[in-house]
Design an enzyme around this catalytic site. Structure first.
Site, mmCIF file in Angstrom:
data_model
loop_
_atom_site.group_PDB
_atom_site.id
_atom_site.type_symbol
_atom_site.label_atom_id
_atom_site.label_comp_id
_atom_site.label_asym_id
_atom_site.label_seq_id
_atom_site.Cartn_x
_atom_site.Cartn_y
_atom_site.Cartn_z
ATOM 1 N N GLN A 100 -13.249 6.392 2.482
ATOM 2 C CA GLN A 100 -13.581 7.420 1.493
ATOM 3 C C GLN A 100 -14.240 6.781 0.277
ATOM 4 O OE1 GLN A 100 -9.646 9.234 1.159
ATOM 5 N NE2 GLN A 100 -10.476 11.109 2.048
ATOM 6 N N ARG A 108 -8.073 6.939 -7.078
ATOM 7 C CA ARG A 108 -7.425 6.723 -5.782
ATOM 8 C C ARG A 108 -8.026 7.630 -4.727
ATOM 9 N NH1 ARG A 108 -4.356 9.006 -2.340
ATOM 10 N NH2 ARG A 108 -4.026 10.859 -3.610
ATOM 11 N N VAL A 109 -8.267 7.062 -3.558
ATOM 12 C CA VAL A 109 -8.598 7.838 -2.364
ATOM 13 C C VAL A 109 -7.604 7.422 -1.284
ATOM 14 C CG1 VAL A 109 -11.042 8.245 -2.870
ATOM 15 C CG2 VAL A 109 -10.365 6.169 -1.666
ATOM 16 N N SER A 110 -7.476 8.248 -0.251
ATOM 17 C CA SER A 110 -6.434 8.017 0.751
ATOM 18 C C SER A 110 -6.778 6.974 1.803
ATOM 19 C CB SER A 110 -6.097 9.333 1.457
ATOM 20 O OG SER A 110 -5.554 10.234 0.521
ATOM 21 N N SER A 111 -8.066 6.768 2.073
ATOM 22 C CA SER A 111 -8.410 5.818 3.133
ATOM 23 C C SER A 111 -9.612 4.967 2.739
ATOM 24 C CB SER A 111 -8.689 6.553 4.446
ATOM 25 O OG SER A 111 -9.784 7.415 4.299
#
Length: 187
Positions: free
Chosen positions: A14, A8-11
């Site tokens: 990324q 998982r990345v936030s945006s």
């Protein structure tokens, strides 16, 4: 036994390439969404996919969640299903078939608290930045996608309802309600 990766990345801009690089995985669940909530499509899909005896690999604790409560709940629920979870960066393994080492549990809780603290600091800085930008007249919020007058016009038609107009114009229900309220109309 299946080795499952959760990345998982936030945006959206990324890159996920560094996470779990070199780890042999049978199935990978990847998403580009904030970890502030556990209401994530791929997290749920991963949870539904894993079975007793499987191992979930996560690059680091903050990739799974940004809340101490959420992290503890997720690890507990995975272990309860008979699933082992490995956090590679922290070199921590939580297995359902053995009692957790109290020191490891303490370290996990401390690291989870730091992840939660980091998220709160980011939010605080964001709020401060927006306030400063507003003071300078730089930040005006998101541009409207539709003019309020178009909403009012659509609402004045026969058989119009908030939901119908929202669907017709491709906006949210709250956008229609807000425009009508601002107009002072009881259409």
């Amino acid at each position: 036994m299946v080795n499952v990766g959760y990345i998982r990345v936030s945006s959206a801009d990324q890159n996920t390439a560094r996470q779990l690089d070199g780890v042999q995985l049978d199935k990978v669940f990847t998403e580009k969404v904030s970890g502030a909530s556990t209401d994530r499509e791929q997290l749920h899909a991963m949870f539904d996919y894993v079975r007793e005896g499987d191992t979930v690999h996560v690059h680091e604790i903050s990739r799974l969640a940004r809340s101490l409560i959420d992290l503890n709940t997720l690890v507990h629920d995975l272990n309860k299903k008979g699933v082992t979870i490995i956090f590679h960066q922290e070199r921590m393994t939580f297995s359902p078939d053995r009692e957790q080492d109290p020191l490891q549990q303490l370290m996990f809780n401390m690291l989870a608290s730091f992840a939660q603290f980091e998220r709160q600091i980011i939010k605080h800085r964001q709020v401060e930045g927006i306030a400063k930008a507003k003071e300078r007249g730089v930040y005006m919020g998101r541009k409207k996608t539709i003019d309020d007058s178009a909403i009012i016009e659509a609402m004045s038609k026969d058989g119009a309802s908030f939901r119908k107009v929202a669907k017709e114009l491709g906006v949210s229900l709250s956008t229609v309600q807000r425009a009508v309220k601002k107009q002072g109309s009881t259409i």
